[in-house]
Design a protein around this motif. Structure first.
Motif, PDB file in Angstrom:
ATOM      1  N   ALA A   1       0.839  -1.213   0.000  1.00 23.85           N
ATOM      2  CA  ALA A   1       0.000   0.000   0.000  1.00 23.85           C
ATOM      3  C   ALA A   1       0.865   1.251   0.000  1.00 23.85           C
ATOM      4  CB  ALA A   1      -0.909  -0.015   1.227  1.00 23.85           C
ATOM      5  N   ALA A   2       1.972   1.220   0.765  1.00 21.75           N
ATOM      6  CA  ALA A   2       2.867   2.384   0.796  1.00 21.75           C
ATOM      7  C   ALA A   2       3.511   2.607  -0.566  1.00 21.75           C
ATOM      8  CB  ALA A   2       3.939   2.169   1.859  1.00 21.75           C
ATOM      9  N   ARG A   3       3.894   1.544  -1.217  1.00 14.36           N
ATOM     10  CA  ARG A   3       4.516   1.689  -2.555  1.00 14.36           C
ATOM     11  C   ARG A   3       3.502   2.225  -3.557  1.00 14.36           C
ATOM     12  NH1 ARG A   3       6.659  -3.607  -1.201  1.00 14.36           N
ATOM     13  NH2 ARG A   3       8.803  -3.390  -0.454  1.00 14.36           N
ATOM     14  N   ILE A   4       2.263   1.751  -3.463  1.00 12.39           N
ATOM     15  CA  ILE A   4       1.224   2.251  -4.379  1.00 12.39           C
ATOM     16  C   ILE A   4       0.989   3.738  -4.150  1.00 12.39           C
ATOM     17  CG2 ILE A   4      -1.242   2.107  -4.915  1.00 12.39           C
ATOM     18  CD1 ILE A   4      -1.047  -0.898  -4.304  1.00 12.39           C
ATOM     19  N   ASP A   5       1.114   4.175  -2.872  1.00 13.20           N
ATOM     20  CA  ASP A   5       0.929   5.605  -2.562  1.00 13.20           C
ATOM     21  C   ASP A   5       2.139   6.445  -2.945  1.00 13.20           C
ATOM     22  OD1 ASP A   5      -1.563   5.099  -1.618  1.00 13.20           O
ATOM     23  OD2 ASP A   5      -0.959   4.971   0.498  1.00 13.20           O
ATOM     24  N   GLY A   6       3.172   5.804  -3.463  1.00  7.52           N
ATOM     25  CA  GLY A   6       4.324   6.565  -3.958  1.00  7.52           C
ATOM     26  C   GLY A   6       5.536   6.563  -3.057  1.00  7.52           C
ATOM     27  N   ALA A   7       5.522   5.779  -1.967  1.00  6.20           N
ATOM     28  CA  ALA A   7       6.687   5.749  -1.078  1.00  6.20           C
ATOM     29  C   ALA A   7       7.826   4.976  -1.735  1.00  6.20           C
ATOM     30  CB  ALA A   7       6.298   5.085   0.247  1.00  6.20           C
ATOM     31  N   ASN A   8       9.048   5.507  -1.577  1.00  8.02           N
ATOM     32  CA  ASN A   8      10.201   4.794  -2.119  1.00  8.02           C
ATOM     33  C   ASN A   8      10.718   3.779  -1.093  1.00  8.02           C
ATOM     34  OD1 ASN A   8      11.721   6.234  -0.224  1.00  8.02           O
ATOM     35  ND2 ASN A   8      12.082   7.917  -1.693  1.00  8.02           N
ATOM     36  N   ALA A   9      11.785   3.078  -1.448  1.00  7.25           N
ATOM     37  CA  ALA A   9      12.292   2.010  -0.583  1.00  7.25           C
ATOM     38  C   ALA A   9      12.773   2.545   0.767  1.00  7.25           C
ATOM     39  CB  ALA A   9      13.423   1.271  -1.292  1.00  7.25           C
ATOM     40  N   VAL A  10      13.415   3.725   0.739  1.00  8.29           N
ATOM     41  CA  VAL A  10      13.910   4.304   1.994  1.00  8.29           C
ATOM     42  C   VAL A  10      12.764   4.671   2.914  1.00  8.29           C
ATOM     43  CG1 VAL A  10      15.222   6.212   2.992  1.00  8.29           C
ATOM     44  CG2 VAL A  10      16.012   5.132   0.871  1.00  8.29           C
ATOM     45  N   GLN A  11      11.720   5.269   2.328  1.00  8.37           N
ATOM     46  CA  GLN A  11      10.564   5.665   3.151  1.00  8.37           C
ATOM     47  C   GLN A  11       9.828   4.448   3.708  1.00  8.37           C
ATOM     48  OE1 GLN A  11       8.779   8.044   0.033  1.00  8.37           O
ATOM     49  NE2 GLN A  11       9.252   9.952   1.111  1.00  8.37           N
ATOM     50  N   VAL A  12       9.717   3.375   2.895  1.00  4.72           N
ATOM     51  CA  VAL A  12       9.083   2.157   3.394  1.00  4.72           C
ATOM     52  C   VAL A  12       9.882   1.581   4.551  1.00  4.72           C
ATOM     53  CG1 VAL A  12       8.528  -0.240   2.817  1.00  4.72           C
ATOM     54  CG2 VAL A  12       7.968   1.592   1.218  1.00  4.72           C
ATOM     55  N   PHE A  13      11.213   1.580   4.403  1.00  6.24           N
ATOM     56  CA  PHE A  13      12.051   1.053   5.485  1.00  6.24           C
ATOM     57  C   PHE A  13      11.945   1.921   6.725  1.00  6.24           C
ATOM     58  CE2 PHE A  13      16.126   1.270   7.733  1.00  6.24           C
ATOM     59  CZ  PHE A  13      16.226  -0.051   8.165  1.00  6.24           C
ATOM     60  N   ARG A  14      11.991   3.220   6.559  1.00  8.74           N
ATOM     61  CA  ARG A  14      12.018   4.129   7.712  1.00  8.74           C
ATOM     62  C   ARG A  14      10.698   4.128   8.484  1.00  8.74           C
ATOM     63  NH1 ARG A  14      12.781  10.745   7.352  1.00  8.74           N
ATOM     64  NH2 ARG A  14      12.523  11.160   9.600  1.00  8.74           N
ATOM     65  N   HIS A  15       9.586   4.092   7.768  1.00  4.03           N
ATOM     66  CA  HIS A  15       8.293   4.268   8.444  1.00  4.03           C
ATOM     67  C   HIS A  15       7.535   2.960   8.697  1.00  4.03           C
ATOM     68  CE1 HIS A  15       8.550   8.636   8.139  1.00  4.03           C
ATOM     69  NE2 HIS A  15       8.902   8.505   6.855  1.00  4.03           N
ATOM     70  N   ILE A  16       7.915   1.866   8.021  1.00  7.47           N
ATOM     71  CA  ILE A  16       7.166   0.615   8.215  1.00  7.47           C
ATOM     72  C   ILE A  16       8.079  -0.516   8.714  1.00  7.47           C
ATOM     73  CG2 ILE A  16       5.788  -1.164   7.072  1.00  7.47           C
ATOM     74  CD1 ILE A  16       4.779   0.973   5.166  1.00  7.47           C
ATOM     75  N   THR A  17       9.130  -0.787   7.942  1.00  7.88           N
ATOM     76  CA  THR A  17       9.956  -1.953   8.260  1.00  7.88           C
ATOM     77  C   THR A  17      10.741  -1.756   9.556  1.00  7.88           C
ATOM     78  OG1 THR A  17      10.202  -2.320   5.881  1.00  7.88           O
ATOM     79  CG2 THR A  17      11.656  -3.547   7.335  1.00  7.88           C
ATOM     80  N   PHE A  18      11.513  -0.674   9.639  1.00  6.56           N
ATOM     81  CA  PHE A  18      12.390  -0.480  10.798  1.00  6.56           C
ATOM     82  C   PHE A  18      11.626  -0.370  12.118  1.00  6.56           C
ATOM     83  CE2 PHE A  18      15.010   2.160  13.629  1.00  6.56           C
ATOM     84  CZ  PHE A  18      16.099   1.313  13.747  1.00  6.56           C
TER      85      PHE A  18
END
Length: 449
Positions: free
Chosen positions: A340-357
């Motif tokens: 969902a984050a990628r569909i909303d335009g988040a890049n890999a760094v943003q996905v890692f920073r706000h979801i994965t990490f």
């Protein structure tokens, strides 16, 4: 022997003594009297034999052990003049170390007896209340059945608790007691006596001569613990992310390669590294032969370079463990959030920073705190790699890479200053316990548990 909710006593021991019958009153003096009077022969015998054995031990050696606790010995070993022989003979003196140990054992035995005495009174009160209520008195068979059924936990815990008392608490009390004595290289028993000095050792460590060694070693210990924990944590996560990236082939093979370092015993890896990084070791020899350097690089003999080296070697050992844990977390993360984050335009760094990490940190925070405390007490890496060296002439019994725990070892083995080592041990415990409590109670893992 333990009370339960159904038989919750409401009568105080004073009321029991005033209202009880002769046998109940006798239980205050002769343990098990109430049990004998109510045909609980075996239980009464256990109480009576325990009391008799305690007082036999107390008058035979217990009082002497407790009495010597205040002085830890008054007669030193040495040559004294014997009038009958007309020569000086060796006098066997007191052993302060054994006197202190026996005194602590005596205190523990007295505490155990007091507990058993209270259990005896509770048993007498329980019998009195059952008789007052007109209820049948439990026999031996019922007590045994109770210990094997609703109070089975008591049966199981008795032996382990006794083991903890004499194999964990006793050495701990002995170590703490040593911190308040002058048990050092000038007062080694049995030839010499040592005695109580109060908080003098703590003052010596915190504000006295030893502070010049303690605070630099403490500072390096904290720097080491932070760097060793942070580097292993972040590089372990980074390695797990790289291996789990889509498109990377042979993922099991890559994981296996890095896990091989965990398959080799840690002390073997550290000793190999020690030889490899030695001034005359293979690495320096190869670089000199290839003409890359003119003289050996002092990986383990230069103070600053040795500290960098131990941190890098620790990364080699610690990163695979973090990688494995992080891999397990990554493989169980809900993919719909990241999609969902990628569909909303988040890049890999943003996905890692706000979801994965944040999710990795939530799961691993207790483990991270444990690793930090473990690194404060990380004896193996420092001792096997540098031995605490290189030598620092400004320090007492410590080298440039010594942690508090390796300095403690040096104080006990090399300089024989057991009192200072005990103080260091207490301070390490306080440091680890305070940090663990403060950090863990502030984590989301604790708050949401």
């Amino acid at each position: 022997m333990l009370k339960n909710k159904e038989n919750q006593p409401s009568m105080s021991f004073l009321d029991l003594f005033q209202k009880g019958d002769i046998a109940t009153k006798l239980s205050f003096v002769i343990m098990g009297a109430a049990n004998f009077a109510n045909r609980q022969i075996l239980k009464g015998l256990i109480f009576l034999v325990s009391e008799a054995g305690f007082f036999y031990w107390l008058f035979r050696s217990g009082l002497h052990s407790l009495g010597m606790l205040s002085t830890l010995g008054i007669r030193a070993q040495g040559l004294v003049y014997n009038k009958k022989l007309g020569i000086r003979v060796l006098q066997k003196g007191d052993n302060s170390m054994l006197l202190l140990l026996f005194a602590i054992v005596a205190i523990l035995v007295c505490i155990l007896f007091v507990y058993l005495y209270i259990v005896n009174l509770r048993s007498a009160r329980h019998l009195y209340e059952l008789k007052a209520a007109g209820k049948p008195l439990p026999g031996m068979r019922k007590d045994v059945r109770s210990l094997l059924d609703e109070r089975f936990h008591v049966t199981l815990m008795t032996v382990p608790l006794l083991g903890i008392l004499f194999f964990t608490i006793l050495p701990l009390l002995y170590m703490i007691s040593i911190a308040f004595t002058n048990y050092d290289h000038n007062h080694l028993p049995p030839k010499n006596l040592f005695g109580w000095v109060g908080f003098r050792n703590f003052g010596n460590i915190l504000t006295g001569k030893m502070s010049g060694t303690f605070f630099p070693v403490l500072g390096w210990t904290l720097i080491w613990a932070v760097l060793a924990t942070v580097t292993c944590f972040f590089f372990g996560i980074l390695l797990a992310l790289l291996i789990n990236t889509k498109g990377v082939r042979f993922k099991p093979m890559w994981r296996t390669i890095f896990v091989v370092t965990m398959a080799v015993p840690q002390f073997v890896s550290l000793l190999i590294m020690r030889n490899l990084l030695n001034s005359s070791g293979p690495l320096n020899t190869l670089m000199i032969n290839w003409g890359w350097i003119d003289k050996p690089i002092p990986f383990l003999t230069d103070p600053m370079l040795a500290r960098v080296t131990v941190i890098l070697v620790n990364m080699w050992i610690g990163i695979p463990a973090t990688m494995l844990v992080s891999t397990g977390i990554l493989q169980n993360l809900p993919q719909d959030q990241m999609e969902a984050a990628r569909i909303d335009g988040a890049n890999a760094v943003q996905v890692f920073r706000h979801i994965t990490f944040p999710q990795i940190l939530f799961v691993m925070m207790p483990s991270l705190i444990q690793q930090f405390v473990g690194n404060i007490n990380n004896f193996n890496v420092i001792f096997l790699l540098t031995g605490g060296g290189p030598t620092n002439s400004n320090f007492y019994g410590a080298g440039s890479t010594d942690l508090l725990v390796t300095w403690l070892y040096s104080l006990t083995v090399n300089t024989l200053d057991y009192n200072l080592a005990s103080v260091i041990g207490i301070l390490i415990f306080i440091l680890s316990a305070v940090f663990s409590l403060m950090a863990y109670t502030r984590t989301n893992s604790f708050k949401e548990a």
